[in-house]
Design an enzyme around this catalytic site. Structure first.
Site, PDB file in Angstrom:
ATOM      1  N   HIS A 258       0.833  -1.205   0.000  1.00 49.90           N
ATOM      2  CA  HIS A 258       0.000   0.000   0.000  1.00 49.90           C
ATOM      3  C   HIS A 258       0.863   1.249   0.000  1.00 49.90           C
ATOM      4  O   HIS A 258       2.051   1.226   0.343  1.00 49.90           O
ATOM      5  CB  HIS A 258      -0.914   0.015   1.230  1.00 49.90           C
ATOM      6  N   CYS A 259       0.231   2.368  -0.384  1.00 48.20           N
ATOM      7  CA  CYS A 259       0.851   3.686  -0.245  1.00 48.20           C
ATOM      8  C   CYS A 259      -0.142   4.595   0.469  1.00 48.20           C
ATOM      9  O   CYS A 259      -0.835   4.143   1.390  1.00 48.20           O
ATOM     10  CB  CYS A 259       1.305   4.234  -1.595  1.00 48.20           C
ATOM     11  N   THR A 260      -0.224   5.857   0.097  1.00 43.04           N
ATOM     12  CA  THR A 260      -1.123   6.780   0.789  1.00 43.04           C
ATOM     13  C   THR A 260      -2.542   6.716   0.242  1.00 43.04           C
ATOM     14  O   THR A 260      -3.500   6.535   0.979  1.00 43.04           O
ATOM     15  CB  THR A 260      -0.584   8.225   0.704  1.00 43.04           C
ATOM     16  N   THR A 266       1.123   2.170  -5.431  1.00 46.15           N
ATOM     17  CA  THR A 266       0.421   0.885  -5.358  1.00 46.15           C
ATOM     18  C   THR A 266      -0.074   0.471  -6.732  1.00 46.15           C
ATOM     19  O   THR A 266      -0.045  -0.713  -7.086  1.00 46.15           O
ATOM     20  CB  THR A 266      -0.751   0.994  -4.380  1.00 46.15           C
TER      21      THR A 266
END
Length: 364
Positions: A258-260, A266
């Protein structure tokens, strides 16, 4: 790539991920300009007759099932050990009244050939809006990517106790955090008990930003440049190599990255995985663009609170667009010549490892 660009991208996605979104079905989409070995119309043989099969959860607790299975006259679909739908080679059914579950699984059983185990792609959590299964897609050879093995998501800092318990029940064993250090410090991940947390910073060492883009055109260029950096930047290569290695080694999956906002870093990680597994380009693009729908309410909320000129600059950074993903593939071609060479020389995935990855994650 200018040092300002990764943080310019971050500035927008951090704001967007703080809000919530509602589920909207993923759109159909196509992409152009990238040739892959399996994009020549050749269809390999598979024991699975389904060419299409989907599960879509409704807000009212219902499930819409759709399928197409060549060469078979009858399909039965089971849930919780009971037949809940029947039909011919092509069909659509709405199923209601099933008991509540973390994920409702359906067994698509053709009259002949292998069946499929599918669920709705979205994992509904209280603290995320873009947490979804990477699987459930058909490859060009007729195999299918397993569901329940790999997940992709936006930030995990808002997960509730109920969310964490649910992810533990879903067997999330490894969490890869693709974000930068200041993101991780400001909004630290919450991970389910027993899961291994791994930092895989895509923009590591990219430097700090000076200014945000001032025009929509500058914003688009920033997103394109950031996509290219994910491919050829040292941080991007190292991070994606970590993710692939983790997927290969973790045989007690599930694996989550995941990222933000769960859409850019992602998005490229998942596009790389699906492409490596042989999923057609148009399917990969549709999966990538689905973030626009999963995040629509959050993005609309951000833009509605901004003056029109500022909203026009932010919108390209909140979007995912075909030109962004295609710029990543363009960078692969420019830097490596082919996708296989990108896997081997950029990410360190040789033919043996790729074969094992397909063995682990594909059925049919």
């Amino acid at each position: 790539m200018k040092k300002a660009l990764p943080k310019a991208l971050l500035a927008a996605t951090v704001v967007a991920s703080a809000l919530t979104a509602s589920l909207v079905a993923a759109p159909a989409a196509t992409a152009a300009g990238w040739e892959l070995p399996w994009n020549n119309g050749h269809q390999g043989r598979s024991g699975i007759p389904f060419t299409e099969a989907t599960v879509t959860a409704g807000a009212d607790g219902s499930y819409t099932l759709a399928w197409s299975a060549k060469g078979t006259r009858r399909v039965e679909i089971e849930a919780n050990g009971k037949v809940v739908a029947k039909g011919g080679a092509q069909g659509r059914a709405v199923v209601k009244g099933l008991p509540a579950a973390d994920r409702q699984w359906f067994e698509f059983q053709p009259e002949r050939g292998e069946g499929l185990r599918l669920a709705d792609r979205l994992i509904k959590l209280e603290g995320t809006v873009n947490f979804r299964d990477a699987g459930g897609y058909r490859t060009a050879s007729g195999q299918w990517v397993k569901m329940g093995e790999i997940y992709r998501s936006d930030a995990l800092n808002k997960l509730t106790a109920n969310d964490l318990a649910k992810l533990q029940r879903l067997r999330v064993k490894t969490v890869f955090d693709l974000r930068m250090q200041d993101e991780r410090t400001k909004d630290a991940d919450k991970v389910p008990a027993g899961a291994t947390y791994v930092v895989a910073d895509v923009f590591a060492g990219s430097g700090s930003f000076q200014t945000l883009p001032k025009t929509p055109d500058e914003a688009v260029k920033a997103m394109v440049a950031a996509e290219k950096a994910m491919v050829s930047g040292d941080g991007g290569k190292k991070a994606h190599a970590q993710v692939f290695e983790g997927i290969e080694k973790d045989r007690s999956r599930s694996v989550l990255f995941h990222c933000t906002a769960g859409k850019d870093r992602t998005g490229w990680a998942n596009a790389t995985l699906l492409t490596a597994l042989g999923v057609p380009q148009e399917t990969v693009m549709a999966d990538y663009l689905a973030s626009n729908d999963y995040r629509k309410a959050a993005n609309d909320a951000v833009l509605s609170h901004l003056p029109a000129p500022q909203a026009a600059v932010y919108k390209p950074m909140l979007d995912v667009r075909p030109e962004y993903l295609n710029s990543g593939y363009d960078e692969v071609k420019a830097a490596y010549g082919s996708f296989d060479r990108y896997l081997k020389d950029g990410l360190g995935i040789d033919a043996r490892e790729l074969k094992q990855l397909k063995k682990d994650l594909l059925v049919g």
